[in-house]
Design a protein around this motif. Structure first.
Motif, PDB file in Angstrom:
ATOM      1  N   GLU A  64       0.810  -1.216   0.000  1.00 19.81           N
ATOM      2  CA  GLU A  64       0.000   0.000   0.000  1.00 19.81           C
ATOM      3  C   GLU A  64       0.846   1.271   0.000  1.00 19.81           C
ATOM      4  OE1 GLU A  64      -2.146  -3.376   1.834  1.00 19.81           O
ATOM      5  OE2 GLU A  64      -0.188  -2.434   2.207  1.00 19.81           O
ATOM      6  N   THR A  65       2.113   1.167   0.404  1.00 21.68           N
ATOM      7  CA  THR A  65       2.940   2.370   0.560  1.00 21.68           C
ATOM      8  C   THR A  65       4.238   2.343  -0.226  1.00 21.68           C
ATOM      9  OG1 THR A  65       4.047   1.466   2.527  1.00 21.68           O
ATOM     10  CG2 THR A  65       2.026   2.741   2.884  1.00 21.68           C
ATOM     11  N   ASP A  66       4.684   1.193  -0.671  1.00 20.39           N
ATOM     12  CA  ASP A  66       5.997   1.079  -1.307  1.00 20.39           C
ATOM     13  C   ASP A  66       5.871   0.557  -2.736  1.00 20.39           C
ATOM     14  OD1 ASP A  66       7.750   1.741   1.017  1.00 20.39           O
ATOM     15  OD2 ASP A  66       6.765  -0.027   1.863  1.00 20.39           O
ATOM     16  N   LYS A 131       3.084   0.219   8.356  1.00 18.71           N
ATOM     17  CA  LYS A 131       2.898   1.039   7.154  1.00 18.71           C
ATOM     18  C   LYS A 131       1.500   0.860   6.588  1.00 18.71           C
ATOM     19  CE  LYS A 131       7.713   0.849   5.466  1.00 18.71           C
ATOM     20  NZ  LYS A 131       8.557   0.296   4.364  1.00 18.71           N
ATOM     21  N   CYS A 132       1.072  -0.393   6.485  1.00 20.98           N
ATOM     22  CA  CYS A 132      -0.237  -0.693   5.919  1.00 20.98           C
ATOM     23  C   CYS A 132      -1.353  -0.103   6.771  1.00 20.98           C
ATOM     24  CB  CYS A 132      -0.403  -2.202   5.779  1.00 20.98           C
ATOM     25  SG  CYS A 132      -2.025  -2.728   5.197  1.00 20.98           S
ATOM     26  N   ALA A 135      -1.644   3.663   6.525  1.00 20.16           N
ATOM     27  CA  ALA A 135      -2.096   4.152   5.220  1.00 20.16           C
ATOM     28  C   ALA A 135      -3.546   3.815   4.921  1.00 20.16           C
ATOM     29  CB  ALA A 135      -1.196   3.585   4.116  1.00 20.16           C
TER      30      ALA A 135
END
Length: 357
Positions: A64-66, A131-132, A135
């Protein structure tokens, strides 16, 4: 339809120094993009001294972020694969990795807080989850990260940046064993505070996780990521498989992987197809298909031997087997007849398993 080969080549496009003994490898798969969920891992096939060794490493990235796929490896004293990767792989080199990710150390749909506990490189999948969650949800996240000393802290800059970006949702507490000694149950309960109802995610050395699991007051759900120790390839002259030894996993942490079978001979036959070879051995009560394959003189692929990765995956084409543990295969794969041979015990008199499908 035949299953595609499990492994593919990936180019190491960048290497990031995360700590004195940990590196992040940024990977560009050659054939197929790796579809994965935050918290999952891939298995790597690494040639060490002429022998292919298999290890599973968690992703430190989150889809979702990378935009890039990343895995982080920490050097472990005596760890054959971790040392080989850190000492030999440079930017531009190619490594072999599984085409598919595995593991169930993933987020569930809920709005309760997420509390993570990591020991050393156990922060790797927990960073991915963090991170997931930041986000895609509004969940509050608290992390307790234990490291040996300041030089050993992994993802210090990344977590500091995330905490500054989400000051109302992310709290990161760093504990250094060199300053305060090892964490204990009292410290864990003090950290939990009013968040006993949270989802708790643990990854790190086995003793660390056992301590945290016993200390958690409940009633929240607890998710633990374990990578067991792989057994060596047996001497083909031996009548049974050897006792497990060696290191593997996200942190290559040592630990027992299941005992080798010593079941009594039973009626029936186990037939194994591997690398276009076909061998059969008498079935033994309680023996897994992986142990039967070793007893037949074959060298089947394996890694964790705890049902956490899919390295030993094969298809049952005749008969059936029961899985003791499964944290890797999907329901569709099970319906198609695939099993984790390290966990599959035949429940029919005779059985045929094919590693080549």
């Amino acid at each position: 339809m035949a299953r595609p080969p499990m492994f593919q080549l990936a180019t190491v496009t960048r290497i990031v120094k995360e700590s004195v003994d940990a590196r992040t490898f940024v990977l560009a798969p050659h054939d197929d993009p790796v579809s994965y969920r935050a918290g999952q891992f891939c298995t790597f096939r690494v040639p060490v001294d002429g022998t292919a060794l298999f290890r599973s490493y968690s992703m430190s990235s989150a889809p979702e972020t990378d935009a890039e796929l990343m895995t982080t490896v920490k050097r472990v004293p005596g760890g054959k694969v971790s040392n080989w990767l850190l000492d030999n792989v440079t930017e531009g080199d190619e490594v072999e990795m599984s085409r598919a990710a595995a593991g169930r150390f993933c987020l569930r749909e809920t709005d309760v807080p997420l509390v993570g506990y990591s020991g050393g490189s156990g922060i790797t999948p927990i960073l991915s989850l963090t991170k997931c969650a930041l986000a895609t949800t509004e969940r509050r996240i608290r992390l307790l990260c234990a490291d040996r000393d300041a030089d050993s802290m992994i993802f210090e800059a990344v977590l500091t940046e995330l905490a500054e970006q989400y000051p109302d949702r992310l709290e990161v507490v760093r504990h250094l064993d060199s300053d305060g000694g090892f964490l204990d149950a009292t410290a864990i309960r003090d950290f939990v505070g009013a968040d006993g109802h949270a989802d708790h995610y643990l990854c790190g050395p086995e003793k660390f996780m056992e301590m945290v699991e016993l200390a958690l007051p409940g009633p929240g759900l607890v998710y633990s990521e374990r990578f067991g120790a792989a057994a060596p390839v047996p001497d083909t002259s031996a009548s049974t498989s050897p006792e497990p030894s060696g290191n593997t996993g996200a942190a290559e942490s040592a630990g027992a992987a299941g005992n080798s079978a010593s079941g009594e001979p039973a009626q029936g036959t186990v037939t194994i197809r591997l690398n276009r070879k076909k061998k059969s051995v008498p079935r033994k009560d309680g023996e897994t298909l992986l142990e039967s394959a070793r007893r037949a003189g074959l060298t089947p692929p394996f890694s964790c031997e705890q049902g956490n990765c899919a390295t030993c995956m094969a298809k049952v084409t005749e008969g059936s087997a029961t899985l003791r543990q499964n944290d890797a295969l999907t329901d569709d794969e099970l319906d198609e007849g695939y099993v984790l041979t390290c966990q599959a015990v035949p429940d029919t008199e005779s059985i045929t398993v094919d590693y080549d499908q």
